[in-house]
Scaffold this active site. Structure first.
Site, PDB file in Angstrom:
ATOM      1  N   LYS A  64      72.160  11.471  47.774  1.00 29.15           N
ATOM      2  CA  LYS A  64      70.921  10.836  48.224  1.00 29.15           C
ATOM      3  C   LYS A  64      70.154  10.266  47.034  1.00 29.15           C
ATOM      4  O   LYS A  64      70.091  10.895  45.974  1.00 29.15           O
ATOM      5  CB  LYS A  64      70.067  11.868  48.969  1.00 29.15           C
ATOM      6  CG  LYS A  64      68.817  11.320  49.637  1.00 29.15           C
ATOM      7  CD  LYS A  64      68.132  12.417  50.448  1.00 29.15           C
ATOM      8  CE  LYS A  64      66.870  11.927  51.145  1.00 29.15           C
ATOM      9  NZ  LYS A  64      66.245  12.990  51.968  1.00 29.15           N
ATOM     10  N   SER A 139      65.423  11.814  56.413  1.00 28.98           N
ATOM     11  CA  SER A 139      65.425  10.713  55.468  1.00 28.98           C
ATOM     12  C   SER A 139      66.774  10.527  54.777  1.00 28.98           C
ATOM     13  O   SER A 139      67.004   9.523  54.100  1.00 28.98           O
ATOM     14  CB  SER A 139      64.337  10.938  54.408  1.00 28.98           C
ATOM     15  OG  SER A 139      64.560  12.148  53.694  1.00 28.98           O
ATOM     16  N   SER A 163      65.281  16.511  57.265  1.00 27.04           N
ATOM     17  CA  SER A 163      66.074  15.377  56.784  1.00 27.04           C
ATOM     18  C   SER A 163      67.536  15.694  56.527  1.00 27.04           C
ATOM     19  O   SER A 163      68.347  14.786  56.387  1.00 27.04           O
ATOM     20  CB  SER A 163      65.448  14.821  55.494  1.00 27.04           C
ATOM     21  OG  SER A 163      64.159  14.323  55.749  1.00 27.04           O
TER      22      SER A 163
END
Length: 553
Positions: A64, A139, A163
């Site tokens: 990420k 996210s 997330s």
């Protein structure tokens, strides 16, 4: 003589080819150069040949974009924020030390603020892996979709409000959200630093667990003691969960019924303390910690900046004016809710919930970005506020789309939750001998159905291998009375994944029982006898498809 590429190199090449074919640029922020990754793969192949133990060798890792990867910009989804770290975050370094190879950094809701995967103005909304008209969830959007599409085997995300779980549910994969502080968050751009967790995505539960085992830092903390007996699962009445998408009530009940059929003892629980605490994360003072993380940067950047998502910037900037006394009020309220929540669980091993209440389209989120996001966090927001562990796993499908469930438990019950979750994710093993082998053209089919590599072995000496005149080239495995041993790979995939694989199986391949060298029988790819006539060639003497390709390249 040219040396045939090793399995790690083949896996890297297959992944890059898949990335090119998929044409999903919104998944990635930065991909490492292909030649650089292949050089690293060749080094790993050489280390494996020399006998080095690298348990994650050949596993491709997506990271990420708010987690540091040495040499790649850390942007948190905002290019204006970018810095280039000299060192990997400890979570990345640990997986690399075990043999994983970083492909690149992935897209996210900017500053990890959101559960939709759409708040990335420069890189674009990440579309769902199964239905591109729907959101991917956030996210950790790019990380989840990279794994779901088979580009990466593992991915790191972060989880503050869900997330690391909502994207897993929407894309039909596994998301492990460890106990807070079990995994180091050093080298992670904070969202809410006191709540942030590094999470793991994988297509199967064993893969996710293996990766998490390499990430844990510090001395092991024993799980709370439990009374003997079957797993005790707290299950709210769906009527107490609020509005769910059509069909999700039935899918949730079905998941609970499967746990009960597997021997778990179900008990009804009031979910109100969990749902009430969820509203504190964004509607209370805790959101001010997001301003503490990046507020000064946003103020210095100013307004009307193309790099900034207006929804994210608005959430963070509004948090500047929350009065300090509100934080103390909310902490007291949270302590009360946590006490009630734990009391309602009693001695239950886990709380079973839908991971999210529904799966909206991109258009629906665009029409109401704040409302849609708030709804998505109904079941996930409270977990880190309560200091608990969670695992999100596939729970079936609704109208052809993935439906996910989540098990939440006390701190340091991570392994216990995984054992319970395994009851919902039965797996089957399959033997492959040709184009589905690691690095071969059809291997992405296995990966897309959630398969993970188990081991390489050979068949019993009762098979013949034929090179078929197909495009792309592939072999056919035939069982005979007297034959030879043929190299095969054993892969494990979810039970529902086998059905999808069979449906996509090209002629003349069929699924049958394959006897292995140790005498066990597993499902495997065989060939229709009619295809073994004109144009095919018996290549059994080579010992396997890869050896044949290497000898005839």
């Amino acid at each position: 003589m040219t040396t045939a590429p090793g399995p790690v190199v083949l896996r890297v090449r297959a992944a890059h080819d898949l990335i090119a074919r998929a044409d999903r640029p919104e998944i990635w922020i930065d991909l490492r150069p292909r030649d650089e990754v292949e050089t690293e793969a060749r080094t790993l192949d050489a280390r494996l040949t020399a006998g080095e133990h690298l348990p994650l060798a050949g596993r491709l890792l997506a990271v990420k974009g708010n987690i540091d990867v040495a040499g790649l910009p850390t942007t948190a989804g905002c290019p204006a924020y970018a810095y280039t770290p000299d060192h990997d975050a400890p979570a990345v370094a640990r997986l690399r030390a075990a043999g994983a190879i970083v492909l690149g950094t992935t897209n996210l809701d900017q500053f990890a603020t959101g559960l939709t995967g759409t708040r990335s103005p420069v890189h674009g909304a990440v579309r769902g892996a199964v239905d591109p008209a729907r959101i991917s969830g956030g996210s950790s959007s790019g990380s989840a979709v990279a794994v779901a599409l088979g580009m990466a085997d593992l991915a790191l995300g972060t989880d503050t409000a869900g997330s690391g779980r909502v994207p897993a549910a929407f894309n039909g994969i596994v998301g492990l959200k460890p106990t807070p502080r079990l995994v180091s968050t050093e080298g992670v751009v904070p969202a809410c630093a006191s709540l942030d967790c590094v999470s793991v995505f994988a297509r199967t539960l064993p893969e996710a667990e293996q990766a998490l085992g390499h990430l844990i830092t510090g001395p092991a903390v024993a799980a709370p003691a439990r009374a003997p007996g079957p797993w005790r699962i707290a299950v709210p009445d769906p009527a107490a969960l609020g509005e769910l998408d059509s069909g999700w009530d039935e899918a949730y009940r079905s998941a609970a019924a499967r746990l009960e059929a597997a021997g778990a003892a179900l008990r009804t629980v009031d979910p109100a303390p969990f749902l009430d605490a969820a509203t504190l994360l964004y509607d209370g003072a805790f959101v001010a910690e997001r301003y503490a993380a990046v507020g000064e940067f946003l103020e210095a950047l100013g307004t009307d900046v193309p790099d900034l998502d207006p929804t994210v910037a608005g959430i963070i900037r509004r948090a500047r004016d929350i009065p300090a006394h509100r934080l103390f009020t909310d902490r007291a309220r949270l302590a009360e809710l946590r006490s009630r929540a734990l009391a309602s669980l009693g001695d239950a091993d886990a709380l079973l919930l839908p991971t999210a209440p529904g799966h909206p389209t991109l258009a629906a989120v665009a029409a109401d970005p704040l409302g849609a996001n708030a709804r998505l966090g109904r079941f996930t927001n409270s977990t880190n506020l309560f200091g608990m562990a969670a695992v999100a796993v596939p729970g079936g499908t609704v109208s052809g789309l993935p439906f996910g469930v989540m098990l939440i438990g006390h701190a340091h019950t991570d392994e216990r939750l995984a054992r319970i979750a395994a009851l919902l994710t039965p797996a089957t093993r399959i033997a492959v001998a040709g184009a589905h082998l690691t690095g071969q053209p059809l291997n992405p089919q296995l990966l897309s159905h959630g398969a993970h590599f188990v081991r390489t072995t050979t068949t019993a000496p009762r098979y013949r291998l034929h090179a078929l005149p197909t495009d792309p080239p592939k072999p056919g495995l035939e069982r005979v009375t007297r034959g030879g041993r043929v190299e095969v790979e054993i892969w494990e995939l979810p039970a529902n994944g086998l059905g999808g694989l069979v449906a996509a199986l090209p002629q003349p391949m069929v699924i049958g029982k394959v006897e292995l060298a140790d005498g066990t029988l597993v499902p495997g790819f065989l060939c229709e006898p009619a295809a073994l006539g004109d144009g095919s060639r018996d290549i059994t003497a080579y010992g396997g498809w890869r050896a044949y390709l290497a000898a005839t390249s």
